[in-house]
Design an enzyme around this catalytic site. Sequence first.
Site, PDB file in Angstrom:
ATOM      1  N   LYS A   1       0.844  -1.187   0.000  1.00  0.00           N
ATOM      2  CA  LYS A   1       0.000   0.000   0.000  1.00  0.00           C
ATOM      3  C   LYS A   1       0.883   1.242   0.000  1.00  0.00           C
ATOM      4  CE  LYS A   1      -1.542   2.340   3.805  1.00  0.00           C
ATOM      5  NZ  LYS A   1      -0.481   2.945   4.603  1.00  0.00           N
TER       6      LYS A   1
ATOM      7  N   HIS B   1      -1.966  -4.583   5.247  1.00  0.00           N
ATOM      8  CA  HIS B   1      -1.491  -5.523   6.276  1.00  0.00           C
ATOM      9  C   HIS B   1      -2.524  -5.723   7.397  1.00  0.00           C
ATOM     10  CE1 HIS B   1      -0.186  -1.933   8.533  1.00  0.00           C
ATOM     11  NE2 HIS B   1      -0.144  -2.708   9.592  1.00  0.00           N
TER      12      HIS B   1
ATOM     13  N   LYS C   1      -3.907  -9.355  10.082  1.00  0.00           N
ATOM     14  CA  LYS C   1      -3.963  -9.441  11.547  1.00  0.00           C
ATOM     15  C   LYS C   1      -5.022 -10.478  11.928  1.00  0.00           C
ATOM     16  CE  LYS C   1      -2.676  -4.597  12.191  1.00  0.00           C
ATOM     17  NZ  LYS C   1      -1.596  -4.365  13.123  1.00  0.00           N
TER      18      LYS C   1
ATOM     19  N   GLU D   1      -3.418   5.952  17.280  1.00  0.00           N
ATOM     20  CA  GLU D   1      -2.001   5.632  17.456  1.00  0.00           C
ATOM     21  C   GLU D   1      -1.367   6.659  18.380  1.00  0.00           C
ATOM     22  OE1 GLU D   1      -0.069   3.974  13.662  1.00  0.00           O
ATOM     23  OE2 GLU D   1      -1.198   5.715  13.007  1.00  0.00           O
TER      24      GLU D   1
ATOM     25  N   HIS E   1      -6.877   0.922   5.720  1.00  0.00           N
ATOM     26  CA  HIS E   1      -7.080   0.102   6.923  1.00  0.00           C
ATOM     27  C   HIS E   1      -8.495   0.250   7.508  1.00  0.00           C
ATOM     28  CE1 HIS E   1      -2.924  -0.485   6.426  1.00  0.00           C
ATOM     29  NE2 HIS E   1      -2.480   0.503   7.143  1.00  0.00           N
TER      30      HIS E   1
ATOM     31  N   LYS F   1      -2.960  10.243  14.832  1.00  0.00           N
ATOM     32  CA  LYS F   1      -1.633   9.990  15.414  1.00  0.00           C
ATOM     33  C   LYS F   1      -1.517  10.821  16.683  1.00  0.00           C
ATOM     34  CE  LYS F   1       0.788   8.411  11.379  1.00  0.00           C
ATOM     35  NZ  LYS F   1       0.658   6.966  11.602  1.00  0.00           N
TER      36      LYS F   1
HETATM   37  C1  BG6 Z   1       0.625   1.976   7.992  1.00  0.00           C
HETATM   38  C2  BG6 Z   1       0.543   3.490   7.982  1.00  0.00           C
HETATM   39  O1  BG6 Z   1       0.010   1.451   6.843  1.00  0.00           O
HETATM   40  O2  BG6 Z   1      -0.036   1.475   9.147  1.00  0.00           O
HETATM   41  C3  BG6 Z   1       1.181   4.047   9.234  1.00  0.00           C
HETATM   42  O3  BG6 Z   1       1.220   3.981   6.841  1.00  0.00           O
HETATM   43  C4  BG6 Z   1       0.567   3.423  10.471  1.00  0.00           C
HETATM   44  O4  BG6 Z   1       1.064   5.463   9.292  1.00  0.00           O
HETATM   45  C5  BG6 Z   1       0.560   1.902  10.368  1.00  0.00           C
HETATM   46  O5  BG6 Z   1       1.314   3.834  11.603  1.00  0.00           O
HETATM   47  C6  BG6 Z   1      -0.248   1.280  11.499  1.00  0.00           C
HETATM   48  O6  BG6 Z   1      -0.090  -0.112  11.459  1.00  0.00           O
HETATM   49  P1  BG6 Z   1      -0.190  -0.972  12.783  1.00  0.00           P
HETATM   50  O7  BG6 Z   1      -0.039  -2.385  12.328  1.00  0.00           O
HETATM   51  O8  BG6 Z   1       0.936  -0.501  13.668  1.00  0.00           O
HETATM   52  O9  BG6 Z   1      -1.521  -0.673  13.377  1.00  0.00           O
END
Ligand code: BG6
Length: 480
Positions: free
Chosen positions: A150, A180, A184, A218, A242, A338
């Site tokens: 992505k 990704h 999970k 996050e 996501h 964030k």
């Molecule tokens: C990524 C984003 O795809 O996913 C990031 O580009 C983000 O900005 C991350 O921090 C979050 O992934 P995870 O697995 O840590 O929730």
Amino acid sequence: MNGKKIPPYLLVIVGGTGDLARRKLLPAIWKLRERHLSEFRLIGSGSGKQHNDETYRDFVARSIEEQGVDLRESGDSFDWCYYQSVGSGTTAEFKALADRVLQIEKETGLPGNRVFYLAVPPAVFPNAIKNLGEVGLNKSAGEIKLVVEKPFGQDLKSARELNILVHQYFEESQIYRIDHYLGKETVQNVLAFRFSNAMFESQWNRDRIQRVEITVAETVGAEHRAGYYDHVGALRDMIQNHLTQLLTLTAMEVPTAIDADSVRHEKVKVLRAVSPLSPENVVFGQYTRGAVGGREVEGYSEEERVAKDSQTETYVALKLNISNWRWQGVPFILRTGKRMFKAITEVAITFNSPPVSIFRQFSINEIQPNKLVMTLQPNEGFDLSFKVKEPGDVYRLSSQRLHFQYSEVFGRVPDAYETLLFDILKGDQTLFVRSDEVEASWELYTPLLSRKFPVHKYASGTWGPTEAEQLLDGSKWTTI
Ligand code: BG6
């Protein structure tokens, strides 16, 4: 995962010395190799000439150790790893990669099964795809697969162009677009939870559900990715992919089976049913200086490689309506940011309140509705809240929880990349984004990209701008 062996493959990681390879792909490959891969070979392909096979083997070993794996007892010499530079990405350099692939396949007796994994910045995708095709790496006597990280495009137009380009050289059945989040365990479990528990599925609709909140909060900031992030923002970085994946898994109809076609078909139907987003239902924010987990952090516009007057959003909350029989009128509220108060990914379902209160001492507003919270990370699990009478003469209701936590029952869950790589090698596309799905998602959000939304400031370590509360129509966020 079972102990099934998969046929011999050559995996080429374009971007084999990058951050994603180092932190995620190489450790995941090593774990998979131990369990499922017998005659497996890897070529790491970077832009520099800093590596040869030997130094790359050290790089692979170090990357695995950095993830806490003790290699001392493994006896692995990493002779299954090779390095081949693709320099600045010219066709001649890809031709040299093709020669190396053929040479390794010949020497090791591999049958021509190949995976090309593009773990490079998105601007490099088109050139890499074109060159893989032009030098004939997309053809062999075996199975060929292409993996694209992505973001797939940066708006509807660029996603369509990329789809057209990729289809010039690869069939859709060979393409694995990564999100990704789909790898999970707990995200996949949303399907298991919904479709193997008739009790919940029968409640999963506009007659029973008041609203759905999907949160990915996050605590990290843009930090070392700021230079990239400042051109992207949270809408493109998180919402389009996501959070939209979580939305489709939560809202989709029951597929006929858990296979790639059936699942992805239902997900696309959800996206096509979402009403066009109205700007008043979208709130942007940007973090300022504050404290996260007791640590002072600087504001977004103070970070290195961020323009001082940057209007890039680090927070988005939006409300959308899925205009179909199941969901019409149920608000779905997506929120991500964030530098938030705490890191949490969850889907919170608020059920309807009872229609009337038969307890004279309580008004209907005092009887809080049942809530189901699916926590996807950290502390993966489920929480169902319900009302009970507190013991005693005075009639008092209190909210209690039925709680299940994954780690208490199952221990370690595989990393998302382990799951996704295994599926790629097995040839299962269920957890990958189909071409029409990625376009349907961009179609939804692209109209927002050209609008200038006010960017509300929020202090780091909070739950984002208070302006987002207007999306809740007088209620409160489930998690604050
Ligand atoms: C990524 C984003 O795809 O996913 C990031 O580009 C983000 O900005 C991350 O921090 C979050 O992934 P995870 O697995 O840590 O929730």
